[in-house]
Design a protein around this motif. Sequence first.
Motif, PDB file in Angstrom:
ATOM      1  N   GLY A 108       9.919   4.575   5.670  1.00 28.60           N
ATOM      2  CA  GLY A 108      10.305   3.323   6.304  1.00 28.60           C
ATOM      3  C   GLY A 108       9.766   3.155   7.702  1.00 28.60           C
ATOM      4  O   GLY A 108       9.690   2.030   8.211  1.00 28.60           O
ATOM      5  N   GLU A 109       9.362   4.255   8.331  1.00 31.05           N
ATOM      6  CA  GLU A 109       8.855   4.190   9.708  1.00 31.05           C
ATOM      7  C   GLU A 109       7.344   4.008   9.781  1.00 31.05           C
ATOM      8  O   GLU A 109       6.806   3.739  10.864  1.00 31.05           O
ATOM      9  CB  GLU A 109       9.250   5.459  10.451  1.00 31.05           C
ATOM     10  N   LEU A 110       6.649   4.157   8.653  1.00 32.60           N
ATOM     11  CA  LEU A 110       5.185   4.084   8.686  1.00 32.60           C
ATOM     12  C   LEU A 110       4.681   2.743   9.185  1.00 32.60           C
ATOM     13  O   LEU A 110       3.680   2.671   9.914  1.00 32.60           O
ATOM     14  CB  LEU A 110       4.616   4.375   7.291  1.00 32.60           C
ATOM     15  N   ASP A 111       5.339   1.650   8.796  1.00 30.97           N
ATOM     16  CA  ASP A 111       4.879   0.327   9.203  1.00 30.97           C
ATOM     17  C   ASP A 111       5.033   0.081  10.696  1.00 30.97           C
ATOM     18  O   ASP A 111       4.484  -0.885  11.225  1.00 30.97           O
ATOM     19  CB  ASP A 111       5.644  -0.754   8.431  1.00 30.97           C
ATOM     20  N   GLN A 112       5.772   0.936  11.384  1.00 33.89           N
ATOM     21  CA  GLN A 112       5.994   0.755  12.813  1.00 33.89           C
ATOM     22  C   GLN A 112       4.942   1.460  13.664  1.00 33.89           C
ATOM     23  O   GLN A 112       4.962   1.357  14.887  1.00 33.89           O
ATOM     24  CB  GLN A 112       7.382   1.277  13.186  1.00 33.89           C
ATOM     25  N   LEU A 113       4.021   2.174  13.009  1.00 31.19           N
ATOM     26  CA  LEU A 113       3.030   2.962  13.731  1.00 31.19           C
ATOM     27  C   LEU A 113       1.618   2.485  13.440  1.00 31.19           C
ATOM     28  O   LEU A 113       1.319   2.040  12.322  1.00 31.19           O
ATOM     29  CB  LEU A 113       3.136   4.433  13.324  1.00 31.19           C
ATOM     30  N   PRO A 114       0.707   2.584  14.415  1.00 28.59           N
ATOM     31  CA  PRO A 114      -0.715   2.376  14.129  1.00 28.59           C
ATOM     32  C   PRO A 114      -1.244   3.599  13.387  1.00 28.59           C
ATOM     33  O   PRO A 114      -1.191   4.714  13.903  1.00 28.59           O
ATOM     34  CB  PRO A 114      -1.343   2.253  15.525  1.00 28.59           C
ATOM     35  N   LEU A 115      -1.711   3.392  12.162  1.00 34.49           N
ATOM     36  CA  LEU A 115      -2.110   4.501  11.311  1.00 34.49           C
ATOM     37  C   LEU A 115      -3.618   4.559  11.118  1.00 34.49           C
ATOM     38  O   LEU A 115      -4.340   3.618  11.455  1.00 34.49           O
ATOM     39  CB  LEU A 115      -1.419   4.372   9.944  1.00 34.49           C
ATOM     40  N   ALA A 116      -4.077   5.676  10.558  1.00 33.88           N
ATOM     41  CA  ALA A 116      -5.485   5.825  10.199  1.00 33.88           C
ATOM     42  C   ALA A 116      -5.931   4.622   9.371  1.00 33.88           C
ATOM     43  O   ALA A 116      -5.190   4.129   8.524  1.00 33.88           O
ATOM     44  CB  ALA A 116      -5.689   7.114   9.417  1.00 33.88           C
ATOM     45  N   ARG A 117      -7.125   4.167   9.603  1.00 31.39           N
ATOM     46  CA  ARG A 117      -7.582   2.899   9.047  1.00 31.39           C
ATOM     47  C   ARG A 117      -7.958   2.989   7.571  1.00 31.39           C
ATOM     48  O   ARG A 117      -8.338   4.054   7.081  1.00 31.39           O
ATOM     49  CB  ARG A 117      -8.778   2.399   9.854  1.00 31.39           C
ATOM     50  N   PRO A 118      -7.884   1.853   6.865  1.00 33.51           N
ATOM     51  CA  PRO A 118      -8.342   1.821   5.464  1.00 33.51           C
ATOM     52  C   PRO A 118      -9.792   2.281   5.359  1.00 33.51           C
ATOM     53  O   PRO A 118     -10.608   2.041   6.244  1.00 33.51           O
ATOM     54  CB  PRO A 118      -8.198   0.335   5.099  1.00 33.51           C
ATOM     55  N   GLY A 119     -10.111   2.934   4.250  1.00 34.71           N
ATOM     56  CA  GLY A 119     -11.445   3.479   4.054  1.00 34.71           C
ATOM     57  C   GLY A 119     -11.509   4.968   4.330  1.00 34.71           C
ATOM     58  O   GLY A 119     -12.465   5.635   3.940  1.00 34.71           O
ATOM     59  N   SER A 120     -10.493   5.506   5.018  1.00 38.65           N
ATOM     60  CA  SER A 120     -10.454   6.937   5.319  1.00 38.65           C
ATOM     61  C   SER A 120      -9.556   7.652   4.320  1.00 38.65           C
ATOM     62  O   SER A 120      -8.621   7.075   3.768  1.00 38.65           O
ATOM     63  CB  SER A 120      -9.929   7.166   6.741  1.00 38.65           C
ATOM     64  N   ILE A 121      -9.825   8.937   4.109  1.00 34.94           N
ATOM     65  CA  ILE A 121      -8.984   9.718   3.212  1.00 34.94           C
ATOM     66  C   ILE A 121      -7.584   9.852   3.786  1.00 34.94           C
ATOM     67  O   ILE A 121      -6.590   9.919   3.042  1.00 34.94           O
ATOM     68  CB  ILE A 121      -9.607  11.103   2.919  1.00 34.94           C
ATOM     69  N   ALA A 122      -7.452   9.861   5.111  1.00 34.64           N
ATOM     70  CA  ALA A 122      -6.124   9.937   5.727  1.00 34.64           C
ATOM     71  C   ALA A 122      -5.280   8.732   5.327  1.00 34.64           C
ATOM     72  O   ALA A 122      -4.113   8.863   4.955  1.00 34.64           O
ATOM     73  CB  ALA A 122      -6.251  10.019   7.246  1.00 34.64           C
ATOM     74  N   HIS A 123      -5.870   7.550   5.390  1.00 31.35           N
ATOM     75  CA  HIS A 123      -5.149   6.332   5.001  1.00 31.35           C
ATOM     76  C   HIS A 123      -4.773   6.387   3.526  1.00 31.35           C
ATOM     77  O   HIS A 123      -3.652   6.016   3.136  1.00 31.35           O
ATOM     78  CB  HIS A 123      -6.011   5.107   5.286  1.00 31.35           C
ATOM     79  N   ALA A 124      -5.689   6.853   2.697  1.00 25.87           N
ATOM     80  CA  ALA A 124      -5.422   6.927   1.251  1.00 25.87           C
ATOM     81  C   ALA A 124      -4.296   7.910   0.966  1.00 25.87           C
ATOM     82  O   ALA A 124      -3.421   7.634   0.121  1.00 25.87           O
ATOM     83  CB  ALA A 124      -6.695   7.354   0.512  1.00 25.87           C
ATOM     84  N   MET A 125      -4.251   9.035   1.635  1.00 25.23           N
ATOM     85  CA  MET A 125      -3.223  10.033   1.397  1.00 25.23           C
ATOM     86  C   MET A 125      -1.863   9.563   1.892  1.00 25.23           C
ATOM     87  O   MET A 125      -0.840   9.753   1.224  1.00 25.23           O
ATOM     88  CB  MET A 125      -3.607  11.356   2.068  1.00 25.23           C
ATOM     89  N   ILE A 126      -1.835   8.934   3.063  1.00 25.74           N
ATOM     90  CA  ILE A 126      -0.570   8.414   3.595  1.00 25.74           C
ATOM     91  C   ILE A 126      -0.039   7.315   2.672  1.00 25.74           C
ATOM     92  O   ILE A 126       1.155   7.265   2.364  1.00 25.74           O
ATOM     93  CB  ILE A 126      -0.767   7.873   5.019  1.00 25.74           C
ATOM     94  N   THR A 127      -0.939   6.448   2.204  1.00 26.94           N
ATOM     95  CA  THR A 127      -0.532   5.356   1.312  1.00 26.94           C
ATOM     96  C   THR A 127       0.015   5.903  -0.005  1.00 26.94           C
ATOM     97  O   THR A 127       1.019   5.423  -0.530  1.00 26.94           O
ATOM     98  CB  THR A 127      -1.710   4.406   1.057  1.00 26.94           C
ATOM     99  N   ALA A 128      -0.665   6.917  -0.548  1.00 26.51           N
ATOM    100  CA  ALA A 128      -0.206   7.519  -1.812  1.00 26.51           C
ATOM    101  C   ALA A 128       1.175   8.150  -1.631  1.00 26.51           C
ATOM    102  O   ALA A 128       2.033   8.041  -2.514  1.00 26.51           O
ATOM    103  CB  ALA A 128      -1.212   8.558  -2.290  1.00 26.51           C
ATOM    104  N   TRP A 129       1.396   8.810  -0.506  1.00 33.60           N
ATOM    105  CA  TRP A 129       2.724   9.413  -0.261  1.00 33.60           C
ATOM    106  C   TRP A 129       3.789   8.328  -0.096  1.00 33.60           C
ATOM    107  O   TRP A 129       4.876   8.444  -0.629  1.00 33.60           O
ATOM    108  CB  TRP A 129       2.658  10.285   1.001  1.00 33.60           C
ATOM    109  N   ARG A 130       3.446   7.269   0.603  1.00 33.75           N
ATOM    110  CA  ARG A 130       4.389   6.168   0.793  1.00 33.75           C
ATOM    111  C   ARG A 130       4.828   5.570  -0.558  1.00 33.75           C
ATOM    112  O   ARG A 130       5.976   5.209  -0.741  1.00 33.75           O
ATOM    113  CB  ARG A 130       3.745   5.070   1.639  1.00 33.75           C
ATOM    114  N   ASN A 131       3.876   5.474  -1.472  1.00 35.51           N
ATOM    115  CA  ASN A 131       4.152   4.823  -2.766  1.00 35.51           C
ATOM    116  C   ASN A 131       4.720   5.766  -3.821  1.00 35.51           C
ATOM    117  O   ASN A 131       5.054   5.320  -4.922  1.00 35.51           O
ATOM    118  CB  ASN A 131       2.873   4.176  -3.297  1.00 35.51           C
TER     119      ASN A 131
END
Length: 247
Positions: A222-245
Amino acid sequence: MSYLPIAPGGQVPVTAAGELLLFSTPPAPDAVHTVLVSAELTAVSVEREVVAALAEAAGGRLVEPRHFGEDRLVSRAVALLRHRGQLLYDPVDGSPLSFSEDGVVAIGGEGRQIFPRVDPAVIGLVELAGEERILLGRNARHGRFFSLIAGYVDPGENLEEAFVREVREETGRRVSQVAYWGSQPWAVTGSLMVGFTSVTEDEDAISETDGELAETRWVSRGELDQLPLARPGSIAHAMITAWRNAL
């Protein structure tokens, strides 16, 4: 044959709709380097101002290579041109290098073949045991956003050992249950990013850190949307998104 002009920093031209801008003829007669990316695509290294002008003339714009992080041909093109731009002399005898017809393999003075270099790096999720929170860090030098813990593999290490070490050095936490998640080429730096998941019981740091991170933070979904995160196109963004979902 299609031609893709690429700036020295890996920037590529796109159309107004954001699609890769290709040319049916060589777009710049004074290209610094040329490499054959595939049977249908040739990449040419051109000064940034020239690439920007080509994009503008077609009604498009210049974008950073991360926009095409999942595009294997663009990643290959950027990596091969980087290889051409950095490698000028045989590291063994100092002789000037020539290149194979496709512009990929360097040939030394004694016929020695030198292939493009790929540097392995590790990155991954650190989840707090028994809680649905992951550890994110903000880099001390260019910390505009929060991302996953990452670093390069040292000589003599395997990938899992490198990830355990990087987490300990950067955050002071010990991790276990290290498991492969996926990988992504990061052509701008010549890296191959290998992603892992892991678990720690160390909510707080148990050892000194190397100072690479300005801040670490445990974050819930629930706190992820409150932070500036690694940008789309990076593996970091993909991994964070997969964990969120992963509910």
